[in-house]
Design a protein around this motif. Structure first.
Motif, PDB file in Angstrom:
ATOM      1  N   TYR A  66     136.953   2.450 -75.953  1.00  0.00           N
ATOM      2  CA  TYR A  66     135.879   2.072 -75.034  1.00  0.00           C
ATOM      3  C   TYR A  66     134.576   2.172 -75.815  1.00  0.00           C
ATOM      4  O   TYR A  66     134.267   3.231 -76.343  1.00  0.00           O
ATOM      5  CB  TYR A  66     135.811   3.011 -73.837  1.00  0.00           C
ATOM      6  CG  TYR A  66     137.059   3.112 -73.002  1.00  0.00           C
ATOM      7  CD1 TYR A  66     137.790   1.989 -72.637  1.00  0.00           C
ATOM      8  CD2 TYR A  66     137.508   4.352 -72.551  1.00  0.00           C
ATOM      9  CE1 TYR A  66     138.928   2.094 -71.858  1.00  0.00           C
ATOM     10  CE2 TYR A  66     138.643   4.469 -71.769  1.00  0.00           C
ATOM     11  CZ  TYR A  66     139.350   3.347 -71.424  1.00  0.00           C
ATOM     12  OH  TYR A  66     140.482   3.456 -70.646  1.00  0.00           O
ATOM     13  N   PRO A  67     133.800   1.097 -75.925  1.00  0.00           N
ATOM     14  CA  PRO A  67     134.051  -0.263 -75.439  1.00  0.00           C
ATOM     15  C   PRO A  67     135.045  -0.989 -76.330  1.00  0.00           C
ATOM     16  O   PRO A  67     135.514  -0.439 -77.327  1.00  0.00           O
ATOM     17  CB  PRO A  67     132.674  -0.911 -75.503  1.00  0.00           C
ATOM     18  CG  PRO A  67     132.026  -0.243 -76.671  1.00  0.00           C
ATOM     19  CD  PRO A  67     132.495   1.185 -76.616  1.00  0.00           C
ATOM     20  N   ALA A  68     135.323  -2.232 -75.980  1.00  0.00           N
ATOM     21  CA  ALA A  68     136.349  -2.986 -76.687  1.00  0.00           C
ATOM     22  C   ALA A  68     135.971  -3.304 -78.123  1.00  0.00           C
ATOM     23  O   ALA A  68     136.840  -3.465 -78.972  1.00  0.00           O
ATOM     24  CB  ALA A  68     136.652  -4.290 -75.931  1.00  0.00           C
ATOM     25  N   ALA A  69     134.683  -3.408 -78.406  1.00  0.00           N
ATOM     26  CA  ALA A  69     134.246  -3.721 -79.766  1.00  0.00           C
ATOM     27  C   ALA A  69     132.931  -3.013 -80.034  1.00  0.00           C
ATOM     28  O   ALA A  69     132.031  -3.017 -79.188  1.00  0.00           O
ATOM     29  CB  ALA A  69     134.080  -5.229 -79.954  1.00  0.00           C
ATOM     30  N   GLY A  70     132.815  -2.404 -81.189  1.00  0.00           N
ATOM     31  CA  GLY A  70     131.568  -1.751 -81.562  1.00  0.00           C
ATOM     32  C   GLY A  70     131.238  -0.579 -80.683  1.00  0.00           C
ATOM     33  O   GLY A  70     132.094   0.231 -80.345  1.00  0.00           O
ATOM     34  N   TRP A  71     129.969  -0.486 -80.291  1.00  0.00           N
ATOM     35  CA  TRP A  71     129.469   0.636 -79.511  1.00  0.00           C
ATOM     36  C   TRP A  71     128.988   0.173 -78.150  1.00  0.00           C
ATOM     37  O   TRP A  71     128.525  -0.949 -77.989  1.00  0.00           O
ATOM     38  CB  TRP A  71     128.307   1.315 -80.251  1.00  0.00           C
ATOM     39  CG  TRP A  71     128.602   1.515 -81.695  1.00  0.00           C
ATOM     40  CD1 TRP A  71     128.035   0.883 -82.758  1.00  0.00           C
ATOM     41  CD2 TRP A  71     129.581   2.390 -82.235  1.00  0.00           C
ATOM     42  NE1 TRP A  71     128.593   1.311 -83.923  1.00  0.00           N
ATOM     43  CE2 TRP A  71     129.552   2.240 -83.637  1.00  0.00           C
ATOM     44  CE3 TRP A  71     130.485   3.291 -81.672  1.00  0.00           C
ATOM     45  CZ2 TRP A  71     130.386   2.967 -84.489  1.00  0.00           C
ATOM     46  CZ3 TRP A  71     131.323   4.005 -82.519  1.00  0.00           C
ATOM     47  CH2 TRP A  71     131.263   3.834 -83.900  1.00  0.00           C
ATOM     48  N   GLY A  72     129.058   1.041 -77.177  1.00  0.00           N
ATOM     49  CA  GLY A  72     128.461   0.789 -75.887  1.00  0.00           C
ATOM     50  C   GLY A  72     127.128   1.503 -75.779  1.00  0.00           C
ATOM     51  O   GLY A  72     126.807   2.373 -76.589  1.00  0.00           O
ATOM     52  N   THR A  73     126.343   1.131 -74.788  1.00  0.00           N
ATOM     53  CA  THR A  73     125.015   1.711 -74.622  1.00  0.00           C
ATOM     54  C   THR A  73     124.776   2.123 -73.179  1.00  0.00           C
ATOM     55  O   THR A  73     124.952   1.314 -72.269  1.00  0.00           O
ATOM     56  CB  THR A  73     123.922   0.713 -75.041  1.00  0.00           C
ATOM     57  OG1 THR A  73     124.167   0.263 -76.372  1.00  0.00           O
ATOM     58  CG2 THR A  73     122.547   1.349 -74.978  1.00  0.00           C
TER      59      THR A  73
ATOM     60  N   ILE B 249     122.939  -1.970 -78.330  1.00  0.00           N
ATOM     61  CA  ILE B 249     121.729  -2.781 -78.283  1.00  0.00           C
ATOM     62  C   ILE B 249     120.515  -1.896 -78.542  1.00  0.00           C
ATOM     63  O   ILE B 249     120.542  -0.698 -78.260  1.00  0.00           O
ATOM     64  CB  ILE B 249     121.569  -3.520 -76.938  1.00  0.00           C
ATOM     65  CG1 ILE B 249     121.313  -2.536 -75.788  1.00  0.00           C
ATOM     66  CG2 ILE B 249     122.783  -4.391 -76.658  1.00  0.00           C
ATOM     67  CD1 ILE B 249     120.975  -3.213 -74.470  1.00  0.00           C
ATOM     68  N   PRO B 250     119.427  -2.460 -79.079  1.00  0.00           N
ATOM     69  CA  PRO B 250     118.211  -1.674 -79.304  1.00  0.00           C
ATOM     70  C   PRO B 250     117.499  -1.384 -77.987  1.00  0.00           C
ATOM     71  O   PRO B 250     117.621  -2.132 -77.017  1.00  0.00           O
ATOM     72  CB  PRO B 250     117.372  -2.573 -80.214  1.00  0.00           C
ATOM     73  CG  PRO B 250     117.856  -3.957 -79.927  1.00  0.00           C
ATOM     74  CD  PRO B 250     119.306  -3.834 -79.595  1.00  0.00           C
TER      75      PRO B 250
ATOM     76  N   LEU C 273     111.162  -4.259 -78.923  1.00  0.00           N
ATOM     77  CA  LEU C 273     112.325  -3.426 -79.191  1.00  0.00           C
ATOM     78  C   LEU C 273     112.061  -2.539 -80.406  1.00  0.00           C
ATOM     79  O   LEU C 273     111.513  -2.982 -81.403  1.00  0.00           O
ATOM     80  CB  LEU C 273     113.559  -4.290 -79.418  1.00  0.00           C
ATOM     81  CG  LEU C 273     114.027  -5.099 -78.201  1.00  0.00           C
ATOM     82  CD1 LEU C 273     115.049  -6.148 -78.609  1.00  0.00           C
ATOM     83  CD2 LEU C 273     114.601  -4.172 -77.135  1.00  0.00           C
ATOM     84  N   VAL C 274     112.481  -1.282 -80.297  1.00  0.00           N
ATOM     85  CA  VAL C 274     112.257  -0.317 -81.382  1.00  0.00           C
ATOM     86  C   VAL C 274     112.986  -0.795 -82.633  1.00  0.00           C
ATOM     87  O   VAL C 274     114.195  -1.066 -82.610  1.00  0.00           O
ATOM     88  CB  VAL C 274     112.737   1.076 -80.980  1.00  0.00           C
ATOM     89  CG1 VAL C 274     112.691   2.028 -82.161  1.00  0.00           C
ATOM     90  CG2 VAL C 274     111.868   1.623 -79.841  1.00  0.00           C
ATOM     91  N   ARG C 275     112.254  -0.879 -83.709  1.00  0.00           N
ATOM     92  CA  ARG C 275     112.802  -1.327 -84.986  1.00  0.00           C
ATOM     93  C   ARG C 275     113.057  -0.117 -85.870  1.00  0.00           C
ATOM     94  O   ARG C 275     112.113   0.524 -86.344  1.00  0.00           O
ATOM     95  CB  ARG C 275     111.851  -2.320 -85.659  1.00  0.00           C
ATOM     96  CG  ARG C 275     111.674  -3.613 -84.886  1.00  0.00           C
ATOM     97  CD  ARG C 275     110.653  -4.533 -85.517  1.00  0.00           C
ATOM     98  NE  ARG C 275     109.294  -4.027 -85.380  1.00  0.00           N
ATOM     99  CZ  ARG C 275     108.547  -4.194 -84.299  1.00  0.00           C
ATOM    100  NH1 ARG C 275     109.042  -4.839 -83.254  1.00  0.00           N
ATOM    101  NH2 ARG C 275     107.319  -3.715 -84.250  1.00  0.00           N
ATOM    102  N   MET C 276     114.335   0.198 -86.074  1.00  0.00           N
ATOM    103  CA  MET C 276     114.706   1.352 -86.892  1.00  0.00           C
ATOM    104  C   MET C 276     114.363   1.096 -88.341  1.00  0.00           C
ATOM    105  O   MET C 276     114.478  -0.043 -88.840  1.00  0.00           O
ATOM    106  CB  MET C 276     116.197   1.647 -86.738  1.00  0.00           C
ATOM    107  CG  MET C 276     116.629   1.897 -85.312  1.00  0.00           C
ATOM    108  SD  MET C 276     115.975   3.420 -84.612  1.00  0.00           S
ATOM    109  CE  MET C 276     116.920   4.610 -85.567  1.00  0.00           C
TER     110      MET C 276
END
Length: 431
Positions: free
Chosen positions: A165-172, A384-385, A427-430
């Motif tokens: 969870y989630p199916a791909a990558g990261w959830g937010t 997502i950012p 959006l915050v730019r890391m």
């Protein structure tokens, strides 16, 4: 921007969190909403559940025990490895709403693989694995249990099953923290990029669960902590919780049970995960203001292994039963995603707070919806950012309004990096 700090078998797992400064005395708008210039002006239809992913129950059959690999795209890595045949239970997978097909793959006896596309038409998905599939033989069946690793890496290498969870990558996860009042709706009071991995035996029952978090931003002074209520699990079903890894966090960082007994749900608290050893001095906040952006390598990353006393059906660990929420002890106040009832301080305390004189006191029976059907938390099935402090969420994600006001019918990919979905300057730019 991706965070690649944990590199583990099957998947690398990371999570991000943030918070923003709110003014509880900010006047609240009255009356119906007809515009969409800000989140508070959106006209959201009644009954909208705000969900961006859905559970799909997979009934996979086979003449013998075999493994099935499930991906959300033909060329994607599988997010689930499950079993079919010989008494293996159906499993419930969680996929983003825009996903229209799942791709199942099985291994043949000669070592080659076959992939088949299965359109997702409803809440269930049936598939019979062909008879030429390779029969699964449990190599650990005759081994002493003492030789079996209890670490995630060892489990991943033991030919078992798993569900991500989630199916791909990261959830937010994104929260506003002034319930029952509206905040400024930049949705950065808490922003958590999470990933969970259920590790299963060959009956598709979970024996362990891996959770990783990375605290990305803190923008408010309110003392909220992050919790997880496992709605399908009893406290006495959790045998042990151990830290797997910790980076840039304090030693007191931990995951603990806060209740006991045999009544659901089990409630877990993430202790001191908001503490960051690399936080700039002289400020309470973290990673929400222009000029104060963090480096991804300086974020607090923590992961845990949760071991169950006995195997648990994945029906009881479907992602729809995972209730991430924030709470503060000093005010006995908790804030959940839409529809989840309060569990830490109870419904009576919820009702006492909800009936305060505010434009979103919500006299309806549904939990954590305002009178105008707004919410204080959202769960996105992707990393997502987050928005800069005081930037209304619609200035960062303009198609969020179209999605919410359609009741989730249109613009279901509003959070992706597709053209028109994001305004990068908000959006915050890391670094």
């Amino acid at each position: 921007m991706k965070i690649k700090l944990l590199i583990l078998p099957l998947v690398a797992i990371v999570v991000a969190a943030g918070s923003c400064v709110k003014n509880p005395e900010t006047p609240q708008p009255d009356g119906p909403r007809s515009g969409s210039g800000t989140v508070k002006e959106m006209a959201v239809p009644a009954g909208f559940d705000w969900k961006m992913s859905r559970g799909i129950t997979c009934n996979f059959a086979s003449a013998h025990l075999t493994r099935v690999y499930v991906a959300s795209a033909a060329d994607a890595e599988p997010f689930a490895v499950v079993f079919a045949g010989d008494g293996a239970e159906p499993v419930t997978l969680n996929v983003p709403v825009p996903v229209k097909s799942l791709y199942v793959k099985y291994e043949k006896a000669d070592g080659t693989f076959v992939t088949k596309e299965l359109p997702v038409m409803g809440a269930t998905l049936a598939y019979t694995v062909p008879a030429d599939s390779k029969e699964f033989v449990d190599v650990a069946a005759g081994a002493a249990k003492a030789t079996e690793s209890t670490t995630r890496a060892g489990y991943a290498g033991s030919n078992r099953g798993h569900i991500l969870y989630p199916a791909a990558g990261w959830g937010t996860l994104m929260f506003e923290d002034l319930w029952p009042s509206y905040g400024d709706y930049d949705f950065n009071d808490l922003v958590v990029n999470y990933q969970v991995d259920l590790m299963m035996q060959n009956k598709n029952q979970a024996r362990e669960m891996f959770i990783a978090l990375c605290v990305r931003a803190i923008g408010g002074k309110l003392p909220y902590d992050l919790y997880l209520s496992l709605r399908g699990v009893r406290p006495d079903q959790i045998a042990d919780i151990k830290m797997d890894d910790l980076q840039n966090g304090v030693q007191s960082c931990d995951l603990v049970k806060v209740n006991s007994g045999n009544s659901r749900p089990a409630i877990l608290k993430f202790v001191d995960i908001k503490q960051n050893l690399n936080k700039p001095g002289g400020t309470t906040f973290l990673n929400v203001r222009p000029g104060e952006e963090m480096k991804t390598g300086d974020l607090t990353v923590v992961s845990f292994n949760v071991t169950f006393r006995n195997a648990i059906s994945t029906r009881d660990l479907a992602f729809d039963t995972f209730d991430f929420f924030i709470a503060r002890d000093d005010q006995q106040q908790e804030i959940h995603l839409a529809g989840f009832e309060p569990v830490l301080f109870g419904a009576d305390r919820y009702r006492a707070l909800r009936t305060q004189p505010t434009s979103n006191a919500n006299t309806q029976s549904e939990y954590y919806y305002s009178n105008d059907n707004l919410v204080w938390g959202i769960c996105i099935p992707a990393e997502i950012p987050h928005a800069y402090e005081t930037r209304d969420f619609l200035t960062a994600y303009p198609n969020f309004a179209k999605w919410a006001q359609s009741g989730g019918v249109s613009n279901t990919d509003w959070y992706t990096d597709a053209p028109g979905n994001r305004n990068p300057e908000n959006l915050v730019r890391m670094k």
